[in-house]
Write a protein that holds these residues in place. Structure first.
Motif, PDB file in Angstrom:
ATOM      1  N   ALA A 258       1.759   2.453 -13.336  1.00 20.28           N
ATOM      2  CA  ALA A 258       1.611   3.248 -12.107  1.00 20.28           C
ATOM      3  C   ALA A 258       0.922   4.554 -12.473  1.00 20.28           C
ATOM      4  O   ALA A 258       1.028   5.027 -13.603  1.00 20.28           O
ATOM      5  N   ARG A 259       0.228   5.114 -11.495  1.00 22.75           N
ATOM      6  CA  ARG A 259      -0.520   6.341 -11.758  1.00 22.75           C
ATOM      7  C   ARG A 259       0.153   7.558 -11.166  1.00 22.75           C
ATOM      8  O   ARG A 259       0.997   7.453 -10.284  1.00 22.75           O
ATOM      9  N   TYR A 260      -0.299   8.700 -11.629  1.00 26.35           N
ATOM     10  CA  TYR A 260       0.032   9.977 -11.005  1.00 26.35           C
ATOM     11  C   TYR A 260      -1.288  10.719 -10.895  1.00 26.35           C
ATOM     12  O   TYR A 260      -2.287  10.300 -11.492  1.00 26.35           O
ATOM     13  N   SER A 261      -1.274  11.816 -10.141  1.00 29.30           N
ATOM     14  CA  SER A 261      -2.516  12.534  -9.899  1.00 29.30           C
ATOM     15  C   SER A 261      -3.150  13.008 -11.215  1.00 29.30           C
ATOM     16  O   SER A 261      -2.492  13.653 -12.029  1.00 29.30           O
TER      17      SER A 261
ATOM     18  N   GLU B 174      12.719   0.816 -11.010  1.00 26.62           N
ATOM     19  CA  GLU B 174      11.496   0.017 -11.181  1.00 26.62           C
ATOM     20  C   GLU B 174      10.253   0.923 -11.118  1.00 26.62           C
ATOM     21  O   GLU B 174       9.316   0.775 -11.894  1.00 26.62           O
ATOM     22  N   MET B 175      10.276   1.879 -10.176  1.00 22.44           N
ATOM     23  CA  MET B 175       9.112   2.784 -10.064  1.00 22.44           C
ATOM     24  C   MET B 175       8.946   3.609 -11.342  1.00 22.44           C
ATOM     25  O   MET B 175       7.827   3.791 -11.835  1.00 22.44           O
ATOM     26  N   VAL B 176      10.074   4.090 -11.874  1.00 21.75           N
ATOM     27  CA  VAL B 176      10.005   4.904 -13.095  1.00 21.75           C
ATOM     28  C   VAL B 176       9.520   4.044 -14.263  1.00 21.75           C
ATOM     29  O   VAL B 176       8.677   4.476 -15.052  1.00 21.75           O
TER      30      VAL B 176
ATOM     31  N   THR C 216       0.848  -1.202   0.000  1.00 21.67           N
ATOM     32  CA  THR C 216       0.000   0.000   0.000  1.00 21.67           C
ATOM     33  C   THR C 216       0.881   1.249   0.000  1.00 21.67           C
ATOM     34  O   THR C 216       0.650   2.197  -0.747  1.00 21.67           O
ATOM     35  N   LEU C 217       1.924   1.217   0.850  1.00 22.25           N
ATOM     36  CA  LEU C 217       2.812   2.380   0.925  1.00 22.25           C
ATOM     37  C   LEU C 217       3.623   2.559  -0.344  1.00 22.25           C
ATOM     38  O   LEU C 217       3.808   3.684  -0.815  1.00 22.25           O
ATOM     39  N   ILE C 218       4.102   1.456  -0.912  1.00 23.92           N
ATOM     40  CA  ILE C 218       4.869   1.570  -2.167  1.00 23.92           C
ATOM     41  C   ILE C 218       3.988   2.230  -3.216  1.00 23.92           C
ATOM     42  O   ILE C 218       4.398   3.156  -3.909  1.00 23.92           O
TER      43      ILE C 218
ATOM     44  N   ALA D 194      10.272   5.736  -0.755  1.00 22.88           N
ATOM     45  CA  ALA D 194       9.687   4.476  -1.252  1.00 22.88           C
ATOM     46  C   ALA D 194      10.765   3.401  -1.377  1.00 22.88           C
ATOM     47  O   ALA D 194      10.502   2.216  -1.139  1.00 22.88           O
ATOM     48  N   GLU D 195      11.992   3.811  -1.714  1.00 24.08           N
ATOM     49  CA  GLU D 195      13.067   2.818  -1.869  1.00 24.08           C
ATOM     50  C   GLU D 195      13.354   2.089  -0.557  1.00 24.08           C
ATOM     51  O   GLU D 195      13.795   0.946  -0.578  1.00 24.08           O
ATOM     52  N   THR D 196      13.066   2.733   0.586  1.00 25.03           N
ATOM     53  CA  THR D 196      13.306   2.070   1.875  1.00 25.03           C
ATOM     54  C   THR D 196      12.347   0.887   2.067  1.00 25.03           C
ATOM     55  O   THR D 196      12.510   0.099   2.989  1.00 25.03           O
TER      56      THR D 196
END
Ligand SMILES: [Fe+2]
Ligand SMILES: [Fe+2]
Length: 331
Positions: free
Chosen positions: A119-122, A109-111, A47-49, A100-102
């Motif tokens: 993945a979404r953005y606002s 990977e996120m990019v 959820t946090l990621i 997030a990397e923590t």
């Protein structure tokens, strides 16, 4: 940042984790922070990621509509302010990717997830900034809505996220104020300037209310995020706080939100507002907003053009490592 991505289910840990889960929840209930090396349920981590990376992507994509006006700001003062704001947003993205990397995911990977559309953005950043007044409206309304969402995140149960948010909120508050100031100047200017300010408010008002995500009735995972103290208020509570704070600000400078049903409820002290058009929200979410394709194309282009920087940085780090190894061997 907003919470639209939290509506996908992430499974809880199995029954074997019951004792760890109880200890984890007790820690959260005592208002202690969860740190990267602490045990956490997989659903909390995921959820946090999702939330933090979505927040980071929003900061980075959010630089695009405002960057559009950097070369056309009406004065040196406005240009310096806008430049500082856009740079702040880039910095917010960096803190958030690092937070997030923590949780065990890499920035690369996120990019990739963003660029591949996983993945979404606002959604708010899929609207265009047509006039200079839009820059004022974005600061006042979009950063204003972001602050409502983000202040409670300074107390989020996950330590690295909460600490990143403290600095981010200080900067967001400057963003909101510069936007409101720019709008007030336009609103007290010529008739044409005032019209431009009202037109920007007309176009940004509803999308800003949508930034808080779906209504509570349509947010099935809000309860769990509240129990884990990732969220402190529901989407509807935050939206109401935003409307209550913003309507008097609009009226103070002679502007009016585009909602004929807006009225002050004396009994509760709240501003009651009309129905949100969720069809529009879902369309933008599905990739059919006015600028979805343009934004992603700009991000992909920037990523491709930055490839040589990433390669050079990797080569430099490799060289440094081998030099250090050679120096250590020579000792
Ligand atoms: Fe930001
Ligand atoms: Fe901001």
């Amino acid at each position: 940042m907003y919470t639209q991505g939290l509506n996908q289910a992430v499974e809880d840990g199995g029954p074997e984790d019951a004792e760890l889960l109880a200890r984890f929840q007790a820690k959260i209930d005592r208002e202690e922070k969860i740190e990267p090396n602490d045990w956490m349920p997989e659903a909390y981590r995921q959820t946090l990621i999702r939330q933090i990376s979505q927040h980071a992507h929003s900061e980075i994509v959010g630089m695009l509509p405002e960057g559009n006006w950097l070369t056309r700001a009406p004065s040196l003062r406005r240009k310096a302010i806008l430049l500082a704001k856009v740079q702040d947003e880039g910095g917010h993205g960096l803190y958030l990717y690092a937070a997030a990397e923590t949780l065990g995911i890499s920035r690369a990977e996120m990019v990739d997830r963003l660029l591949e559309g996983r993945a979404r953005y606002s959604s708010i950043f899929n609207y265009p900034t047509i006039t200079w007044a839009d820059i004022g409206a974005v600061g006042w309304l979009v950063d204003g809505a972001a602050i409502m969402n983000q202040i409670p995140l300074c107390r989020c149960s996950y330590g690295p996220y909460a600490r990143a948010m403290i600095r981010i909120c200080k900067e967001e508050s400057f963003h909101q104020r510069q936007g409101y100031e720019a709008m007030s100047r336009l609103a007290e200017g010529t008739a044409a300037q005032k019209r431009m300010a009202q037109d920007a408010l007309d176009r940004w008002w509803w999308p800003s209310l949508m930034m808080f995500g779906p209504s509570d009735a349509d947010s099935p995972h809000t309860g769990r995020s509240m129990r884990w103290k990732i969220k402190r208020f529901t989407n509807d509570e935050l939206r109401q706080k935003f409307v209550d704070a913003t309507v008097p600000q609009a009226r103070l400078i002679g502007l009016e939100p585009p909602d004929p049903e807006l009225r002050h409820d004396e009994e509760s002290g709240h501003w009651r507002f009309g129905k949100i058009d969720w069809t529009e929200f879902n369309e933008v979410l599905a990739g059919n907003g006015p600028c979805n394709r343009e934004r992603m194309a700009a991000r992909r282009k920037a990523h491709a053009e930055g490839a040589w920087v990433r390669e050079a940085a990797t080569a430099h780090a490799g060289k440094k490592r081998s030099r250090m190894a050679m120096a250590a061997a020579a000792e």
